[in-house]
Design an enzyme around this catalytic site. Structure first.
Site, short mmCIF file in Angstrom:
data_model
loop_
_atom_site.label_atom_id
_atom_site.label_comp_id
_atom_site.label_asym_id
_atom_site.label_seq_id
_atom_site.Cartn_x
_atom_site.Cartn_y
_atom_site.Cartn_z
N HIS A 84 -4.36 -1.78 -4.08
CA HIS A 84 -5.77 -2.11 -3.76
C HIS A 84 -6.69 -1.84 -4.95
O HIS A 84 -7.80 -1.33 -4.79
CB HIS A 84 -6.25 -1.31 -2.55
CG HIS A 84 -5.36 -1.34 -1.36
ND1 HIS A 84 -5.07 -2.51 -0.69
CD2 HIS A 84 -4.68 -0.35 -0.72
CE1 HIS A 84 -4.26 -2.23 0.34
NE2 HIS A 84 -4.00 -0.93 0.32
N SER A 97 0.84 -1.20 0.00
CA SER A 97 0.00 0.00 0.00
C SER A 97 0.88 1.26 0.00
O SER A 97 1.53 1.54 -1.00
CB SER A 97 -0.96 -0.05 1.19
OG SER A 97 -1.99 0.91 1.06
#
Length: 235
Positions: free
Chosen positions: A162, A127
């Protein structure tokens, strides 16, 4: 940049119920060490002690673990960031990309990490720990998703973690690339990762089936997704 970067769109120990992860296993193997020295850098989460504890539990017994706390959190305290030069793997946690970049620059991590990578240390992260290596990224560091053109630039282009796993990630990233707000880049779904070596894509991997990776490029006033072949990791 010379060296290896493994950028996780999601997955790893932090998205595993029991701490096991095929991507994490792959990272350890990639170092080539029998018992690798692995340092977790949780800057993006404000050096969350629970996050660091999960890292240590996940890698216990198979790596020499350490945590670099720039917030001087107990029980780790402050360590000279040049300790990263002694690691086989530097694993960067998720959280705020913007805060991570600001603090890293104040502590001189940019050049330390560049030197570590050139000496064979594998750089990895999830991330925010994916975003940081690129020139630009899609981030929720400011609340709503926003483009951030302020990465380290170890890898050219932009990043979007994501990709299918969180609402609006895909739609907004495509719009930013289409309009030139973000440069061409890579969109990586949860439980997948890309392996970059000396700035070039070596392969895409996934620890669960059906987790895609895309190269996203601007074509006129559109953004085009080119699906990247993904190798499914096996136990």
């Amino acid at each position: 940049m010379n060296g290896t970067v493994v950028a996780l769109g999601g997955g790893g120990f932090s998205m595993s119920d029991d701490g096991t992860s095929l991507i994490d296993d792959y990272l350890l193997e990639l170092t080539g060490a029998t018992k690798p020295r692995v340092c977790f850098v949780p800057t993006a989460s404000g050096d969350s002690d629970s996050y660091s504890g999960r890292f240590e539990a996940a890698f216990a017994g198979r790596a020499e673990t350490s945590v670099l706390s720039l917030f001087c959190q107990d029980p780790w305290g402050y360590t000279d960031p040049r300790m990263l030069l002694d690691q086989d793997l530097v694993y960067v946690g998720g959280g705020s990309t913007a805060n991570l970049l600001a603090l890293w620059r104040l502590h001189g991590l940019t050049e330390i990490l560049r030197e570590a990578a050139s000496n064979g240390t594998v750089l990895a992260g999830i991330s925010a720990g994916m975003n940081c290596w690129f020139e630009a990224s899609s981030t929720d560091s400011f609340g709503p998703l926003a483009p951030l053109a302020d990465g380290l630039g170890f890898v050219k282009g932009s990043a979007c973690p994501h990709y299918l796993g969180e609402p609006d990630r895909r739609e907004k990233y495509l719009s930013w690339v289409a309009t030139g707000v973000l440069p061409d880049g890579y969109a990586v779904d949860d439980y997948a990762a890309i392996v970059m070596r000396d700035g070039s894509l070596q392969e895409a991997i996934a620890e669960r089936p059906g987790q895609p990776v895309f190269r996203v490029e601007r074509a006129g006033d559109e953004a085009i997704e080119h699906e990247v072949p993904v190798r499914a990791l096996q136990r």
